[in-house]
Write an enzyme that holds these catalytic residues in place. Structure first.
Site, mmCIF file in Angstrom:
data_model
loop_
_atom_site.group_PDB
_atom_site.id
_atom_site.type_symbol
_atom_site.label_atom_id
_atom_site.label_comp_id
_atom_site.label_asym_id
_atom_site.label_seq_id
_atom_site.Cartn_x
_atom_site.Cartn_y
_atom_site.Cartn_z
ATOM 1 N N SER A 100 0.847 -1.187 0.000
ATOM 2 C CA SER A 100 0.000 0.000 0.000
ATOM 3 C C SER A 100 0.883 1.238 0.000
ATOM 4 O O SER A 100 2.035 1.193 0.465
ATOM 5 C CB SER A 100 -0.894 0.016 1.246
ATOM 6 O OG SER A 100 -1.500 1.273 1.445
ATOM 7 N N TYR B 214 0.137 -0.146 10.725
ATOM 8 C CA TYR B 214 -0.304 -0.499 9.371
ATOM 9 C C TYR B 214 0.806 -0.210 8.368
ATOM 10 O O TYR B 214 1.120 -1.052 7.517
ATOM 11 C CB TYR B 214 -1.561 0.293 9.012
ATOM 12 C CG TYR B 214 -2.050 0.044 7.599
ATOM 13 C CD1 TYR B 214 -2.544 -1.200 7.229
ATOM 14 C CD2 TYR B 214 -2.000 1.047 6.634
ATOM 15 C CE1 TYR B 214 -2.989 -1.441 5.933
ATOM 16 C CE2 TYR B 214 -2.445 0.826 5.344
ATOM 17 C CZ TYR B 214 -2.933 -0.421 4.992
ATOM 18 O OH TYR B 214 -3.360 -0.655 3.705
#
Length: 317
Positions: free
Chosen positions: A157, A182
């Site tokens: 990501s 994350y």
């Protein structure tokens, strides 16, 4: 001559941010190919599974919620697996290996984002454990079945820009931040592909990582509605208002492209976005490009060694 990692930089794929998985597969026949897609029953994983099966592939979806997966996927092969539980990962891998089949494509699409602080296994931070360590163990355990010429795709990501690997505290034992956790896990996804490509390329197995784009899927389940409204993603009624967001079919396109595109023959070890190889960036402002630490061979090898130590699994040891 030993192949090397592909330099970061666009190659003119002919596709872009609004391309769909079906469009990048047009004219590609996957009949006789076997693909494994983690998370293949929800969000962009579901769009990925549908596109691959429509192109003729036999797709196997390991799923934590088996009944939900079977309801979503119909005739697609589903088997139980929980990435947060290494015994479950091992059980899936052993069952697959016992079938004697070969794997042509793997897309590691499952993941969690910005969850509350949660510990799994021996106290591992959940995002690092699920997004990275579970997939690390899965690929290493399945390695005997991964065919020469296969591709392994690790869904990272642009969130990798939040954080590199916190080598001194990877499990956030000294204070938890859900977005830094994350980001670290997404950096780990990319570094995993970097080193797997280095290890596998001599037998023709190539690996890629990627940013799928911003997509409103169940991945955002841990984000409060008011946060998404404040960020300009949705309105007070829950409707998407940010035109930069992709549909699930558009979000699935880059991982399907990385797994199947003939344009990537002989390439590997690169981070992709918008159905092309991404350009390097030093910026921390935008959501495009790749930071150099996620394709750094030294950090990739260091993370591989740490992951093998933590999981007790290393197909290359």
């Amino acid at each position: 001559m030993t192949a090397t990692a592909t330099p970061q930089g666009r190659i003119g794929s002919g596709f872009g941010a609004r391309s769909t998985a079906a469009e990048v597969l047009r004219g590609i026949d996957l009949t006789g190919k076997l693909a494994i897609v983690t998370g293949g029953y929800s969000g962009i994983g579901l769009a990925t599974t549908r596109a691959l099966t429509d192109a003729g592939a036999h797709v196997v979806v390991p799923a934590r919620r088996v009944a939900e997966a079977r309801e979503a996927l119909g005739d697609v092969e589903v088997a139980g697996m929980d990435l947060a539980d290494l015994d479950s990962v091992r059980g899936f891998a052993e069952g697959f290996l016992a079938s004697g089949r070969r794997i042509d494509l793997v897309i590691n699409s499952a993941g969690t984002m910005a969850c509350p602080e949660t510990r799994v296994g021996p106290g591992w931070e959940m995002q690092f454990a699920v997004n990275h360590l579970g997939h690390f163990a899965l690929i290493n355990l399945l390695w005997p079945a991964i065919a020469p010429g296969a591709r392994v795709v690790s869904v990272s990501s642009a969130g990798h820009q939040f954080s590199g690997i916190r080598w001194d505290d990877p499990h956030f034992e000294r204070g938890y931040d859900r977005f830094l956790a994350y980001g670290q896990s997404k950096t780990a996804n990319a570094l995993f592909a970097t080193h797997l490509d280095a290890l596998g390329r001599d037998r023709g197995v190539r690996a890629f990582s990627l940013h799928p784009g911003a997509i409103l899927t169940p991945l955002v389940r841990h984000l409060p509605k008011e946060e998404m409204v404040a960020a300009g993603w949705i309105d007070a009624a829950g409707n998407l208002v940010n035109s930069d967001f992709k549909t699930p079919e558009q979000g699935a396109a880059t991982q399907v492209w990385a797994a199947t595109s003939p344009r990537l023959a002989g390439m590997g070890g690169a981070y992709c976005e918008d159905c092309d190889i991404a350009e390097p960036t030093d910026s921390t402002e935008g959501w495009t490009g790749v930071r150099d630490y996620v394709t750094d061979p030294g950090q990739a090898a260091r993370l591989w060694a740490l992951s093998a130590e933590l999981t007790g699994v290393d197909a290359f040891a």
